[in-house]
Design an enzyme around this catalytic site. Sequence first.
Site, PDB file in Angstrom:
ATOM      1  N   GLY A   1       0.818  -1.197   0.000  1.00 11.56           N
ATOM      2  CA  GLY A   1       0.000   0.000   0.000  1.00 11.56           C
ATOM      3  C   GLY A   1       0.859   1.257   0.000  1.00 11.56           C
ATOM      4  N   CYS A   2       0.219   2.389  -0.213  1.00 13.02           N
ATOM      5  CA  CYS A   2       0.959   3.654  -0.323  1.00 13.02           C
ATOM      6  C   CYS A   2       1.502   4.110   1.032  1.00 13.02           C
ATOM      7  CB  CYS A   2       0.077   4.722  -0.951  1.00 13.02           C
ATOM      8  SG  CYS A   2      -1.574   4.884  -0.216  1.00 13.02           S
TER       9      CYS A   2
END
Length: 342
Positions: free
Chosen positions: A148-149
Amino acid sequence: MLKIGIVGGTGYTGVELLRLLAGHPQAELRAITSRADAGTPVSQMFPSLRGYVDLKFVHPDEAHLDQCDVVFFATPNGIAMQQTRALLDAGVRVIDLAADFRIKDIAEWEKWYGMTHACPDLVAEAVYGLPEVNREKIRQARLVANPGCYPTAVQLGFIPLLEAGLVEAGSLIADAKSGVSGAGRKAEIPTLFSEAADSFKAYGVAGHRHLPEIRQGLANVFGKPVGLTFVPHLTPMIRGIHATLYGRVRKDADLQALFEQRYANETFVDVLPAGSMPETRSVRGSNLCRIAVHRPQGGDTVVVLSVIDNLVKGAAGQAVQNMNIMFGLPETTGLNVIPLLP
């Protein structure tokens, strides 16, 4: 040439994948799926790709994804796990940009994502696609769980400190901010212009889905569980993540040298000179993570500043980086993008 399929190409992550892969010298886009927009030219939906991507969106049943070398899932959580087994059985490699295969503890995943996992056995096989940690495993992987970011920015900032045992691992703090594109390309009141512009707010303070992913990644580096307080914020900008990370120093060390040495051979991690303050605009449109490390007033608190573009190093760019590793290509192939300024 690598024959490439993209499942779910109509979101921000999907169009970013298309932008990067359209300029990749070893990539041949074969199919881009969308149930709702099948038959629509990609360049009609995304005019920026006019002259670069000539395909139309196709219905998943007509995409012939089993004839691809690699398939990217740029879909909401819960989609990739329904289709991945058939693709793997057909000899296709899979890179999932959602969260279906990131968390190894199935019960934990089901708790945070609110659904029953369709193929828990494949979770055990999936390789977590953070190249700076798992490069060798990624080379051999059939299935990669793209990070994920927020987890990308936070982990890259804490990893050198945990590997060296320089911080108290039970009391880490990640204060992170994201642009609105991190919420996806959908109509929701909190991300409407009139709601998000000229404002700044925290969310998910009681618990955010990326928290168990970050804890898992840091624990794997440290060798045992870590304590982490993670607070995300929504900022009135389109792209970017800025993570301000705090830890209590356990022993003296040259922190600048530590970070420089840890990432000396990492093309996409840029450790800035001492005293620097990285800005999100310095990585916009690029696959870079820029990091600065500080020890205010020489005290016992270390502050790490980590910035990425949430759609590139935080999603599509890192996915292409993983693809390059999986197929033995130079990691920078198709990713030598200079950040946009202003």
